[in-house]
Design a protein around this motif. Structure first.
Motif, PDB file in Angstrom:
ATOM      1  N   LYS A 238      -3.984 -10.002  -3.367  1.00  0.00           N
ATOM      2  CA  LYS A 238      -5.424  -9.745  -3.319  1.00  0.00           C
ATOM      3  C   LYS A 238      -5.696  -8.336  -2.786  1.00  0.00           C
ATOM      4  O   LYS A 238      -5.086  -7.908  -1.807  1.00  0.00           O
ATOM      5  CB  LYS A 238      -6.112 -10.772  -2.426  1.00  0.00           C
ATOM      6  N   PHE A 239      -6.659  -7.663  -3.438  1.00  0.00           N
ATOM      7  CA  PHE A 239      -7.000  -6.300  -3.038  1.00  0.00           C
ATOM      8  C   PHE A 239      -8.517  -6.105  -3.075  1.00  0.00           C
ATOM      9  O   PHE A 239      -9.231  -6.791  -3.813  1.00  0.00           O
ATOM     10  CB  PHE A 239      -6.346  -5.288  -3.973  1.00  0.00           C
ATOM     11  N   ALA A 240      -8.986  -5.135  -2.285  1.00  0.00           N
ATOM     12  CA  ALA A 240     -10.418  -4.828  -2.235  1.00  0.00           C
ATOM     13  C   ALA A 240     -10.761  -3.494  -2.876  1.00  0.00           C
ATOM     14  O   ALA A 240     -11.924  -3.135  -2.985  1.00  0.00           O
ATOM     15  CB  ALA A 240     -10.905  -4.846  -0.788  1.00  0.00           C
TER      16      ALA A 240
ATOM     17  N   VAL B 236      -4.528  -1.477  -5.050  1.00  0.00           N
ATOM     18  CA  VAL B 236      -3.751  -1.998  -6.185  1.00  0.00           C
ATOM     19  C   VAL B 236      -2.627  -1.031  -6.536  1.00  0.00           C
ATOM     20  O   VAL B 236      -1.464  -1.432  -6.720  1.00  0.00           O
ATOM     21  CB  VAL B 236      -4.653  -2.225  -7.417  1.00  0.00           C
ATOM     22  N   LEU B 237      -2.949   0.249  -6.620  1.00  0.00           N
ATOM     23  CA  LEU B 237      -1.953   1.253  -6.982  1.00  0.00           C
ATOM     24  C   LEU B 237      -0.866   1.356  -5.915  1.00  0.00           C
ATOM     25  O   LEU B 237       0.322   1.515  -6.234  1.00  0.00           O
ATOM     26  CB  LEU B 237      -2.631   2.611  -7.188  1.00  0.00           C
TER      27      LEU B 237
ATOM     28  N   GLY C 172       6.523  -2.854  -7.048  1.00  0.00           N
ATOM     29  CA  GLY C 172       6.844  -2.968  -8.473  1.00  0.00           C
ATOM     30  C   GLY C 172       5.652  -3.352  -9.322  1.00  0.00           C
ATOM     31  O   GLY C 172       4.545  -3.585  -8.824  1.00  0.00           O
ATOM     32  N   ASP C 173       5.892  -3.414 -10.637  1.00  0.00           N
ATOM     33  CA  ASP C 173       4.811  -3.629 -11.605  1.00  0.00           C
ATOM     34  C   ASP C 173       4.252  -5.047 -11.563  1.00  0.00           C
ATOM     35  O   ASP C 173       4.957  -6.012 -11.257  1.00  0.00           O
ATOM     36  CB  ASP C 173       5.316  -3.340 -13.024  1.00  0.00           C
ATOM     37  N   TYR C 174       2.975  -5.144 -11.937  1.00  0.00           N
ATOM     38  CA  TYR C 174       2.315  -6.439 -12.102  1.00  0.00           C
ATOM     39  C   TYR C 174       2.368  -6.853 -13.567  1.00  0.00           C
ATOM     40  O   TYR C 174       2.331  -6.006 -14.464  1.00  0.00           O
ATOM     41  CB  TYR C 174       0.858  -6.358 -11.654  1.00  0.00           C
ATOM     42  N   ALA C 175       2.430  -8.152 -13.805  1.00  0.00           N
ATOM     43  CA  ALA C 175       2.308  -8.656 -15.171  1.00  0.00           C
ATOM     44  C   ALA C 175       0.862  -8.531 -15.631  1.00  0.00           C
ATOM     45  O   ALA C 175       0.585  -8.223 -16.789  1.00  0.00           O
ATOM     46  CB  ALA C 175       2.770 -10.106 -15.256  1.00  0.00           C
ATOM     47  N   ALA C 176      -0.083  -8.768 -14.691  1.00  0.00           N
ATOM     48  CA  ALA C 176      -1.506  -8.702 -15.028  1.00  0.00           C
ATOM     49  C   ALA C 176      -2.300  -8.270 -13.804  1.00  0.00           C
ATOM     50  O   ALA C 176      -1.911  -8.539 -12.663  1.00  0.00           O
ATOM     51  CB  ALA C 176      -2.006 -10.057 -15.524  1.00  0.00           C
ATOM     52  N   VAL C 177      -3.421  -7.595 -14.074  1.00  0.00           N
ATOM     53  CA  VAL C 177      -4.338  -7.190 -13.002  1.00  0.00           C
ATOM     54  C   VAL C 177      -5.751  -7.597 -13.419  1.00  0.00           C
ATOM     55  O   VAL C 177      -6.252  -7.163 -14.461  1.00  0.00           O
ATOM     56  CB  VAL C 177      -4.281  -5.671 -12.741  1.00  0.00           C
TER      57      VAL C 177
ATOM     58  N   GLU D 204     -10.666   3.739 -13.888  1.00  0.00           N
ATOM     59  CA  GLU D 204      -9.669   4.752 -13.519  1.00  0.00           C
ATOM     60  C   GLU D 204      -8.402   4.086 -12.995  1.00  0.00           C
ATOM     61  O   GLU D 204      -7.280   4.532 -13.282  1.00  0.00           O
ATOM     62  CB  GLU D 204     -10.247   5.699 -12.462  1.00  0.00           C
ATOM     63  N   THR D 205      -8.572   3.014 -12.231  1.00  0.00           N
ATOM     64  CA  THR D 205      -7.406   2.280 -11.728  1.00  0.00           C
ATOM     65  C   THR D 205      -6.563   1.762 -12.883  1.00  0.00           C
ATOM     66  O   THR D 205      -5.330   1.870 -12.879  1.00  0.00           O
ATOM     67  CB  THR D 205      -7.856   1.099 -10.843  1.00  0.00           C
TER      68      THR D 205
END
Length: 240
Positions: free
Chosen positions: A36-38, A43-44, A51-56, A69-70
């Motif tokens: 979880k991020f605000a 997130v970056l 490491g990489d996310y499968a989905a955001v 932009e993110t």
């Protein structure tokens, strides 16, 4: 394990979306790590640290850098990350297409819609990593079919054009290869006597030719026009 990020500057929205994703993972019996991020910056940083996310899943309007932009920065680092915008602002649609492909879930979020999107994401990742085996000069090769732009036949030699400027060659008849690939989940379409293309890598279809995502323009023969038109329309309908 699937790593999924949820980003919104409203804590209750993050918690509700994360709960929906967890319920989906439990129902599908999948191992999922939800972070979880605000903000987009968080997130970056999370991607860089672990490491990489499968989905955001993220809102568009965020403090600091916005969701658009993110998403572009995430894609620069990993083009396979699935971007899902969660917002109530439809006026952003035109800007969203810079991040294509993407998905959009309107607020307030429907759990059913979240589950549908997650099912589609899992299927896309499964397709991308589906492998194809061949031999050349006594060596064995495995390639990811999702990375293939197209196969081109040059007499008895088949050239494989792939992402990141990778190329391979092997010996096979294109007719036989077409029959072999018909049993795979990735969908390939014969557009010409010499070309067998990945349907997911077609950027544009126009009468007489197709434009691939790497910019290559390939001819469509007359006897294949009806088939490629039907194929392309079915594919567009699937994505809508």
């Amino acid at each position: 394990m699937l790593r999924i990020a949820v980003c919104d500057d409203i804590p209750i929205c993050v918690d509700m979306l994360a709960d929906g994703i967890k319920a989906w993972a439990d129902e599908r019996q999948l191992n999922v790590q939800i972070e979880k991020f605000a903000s987009g910056e968080e997130v970056l940083c999370g991607q860089e640290a672990a490491g990489d996310y499968a989905a955001v899943f993220m809102d568009i309007e965020l403090d600091g850098i916005d969701g658009m932009e993110t998403a572009m920065k995430l894609r620069e680092r990993n083009r396979m990350v699935s971007i899902v915008f969660v917002s109530q602002y439809e006026q952003y649609f035109k800007q969203m297409f810079k991040i294509y492909p993407f998905r959009y879930i309107e607020k307030p979020v429907s759990r059913q819609k979240v589950w549908e999107v997650l099912d589609q994401i899992v299927e896309e990742h499964r397709l991308f990593y589906e492998s194809f085996f061949f031999k050349y000069n006594r060596r064995n090769f495995h390639i990811a079919l999702g990375e293939v732009f197209y196969f081109v036949s040059e007499k008895r030699v088949i050239r494989i054009l792939m992402e990141n400027d990778k190329e391979y060659v092997f010996y096979e008849k294109l007719d036989d290869l077409e029959r072999i690939l018909a049993d795979y989940n990735n969908r390939f379409i014969r557009i010409h006597q010499s070309y067998l293309v990945n349907g997911r890598q077609i950027e544009q279809y126009l009468p007489g030719y197709v434009v691939m995502r790497n910019g290559d323009v390939l001819p469509v023969s007359r006897d294949k026009k009806g088939k490629i038109t039907a194929f392309y329309m079915d594919f567009i309908e699937e994505k809508s």
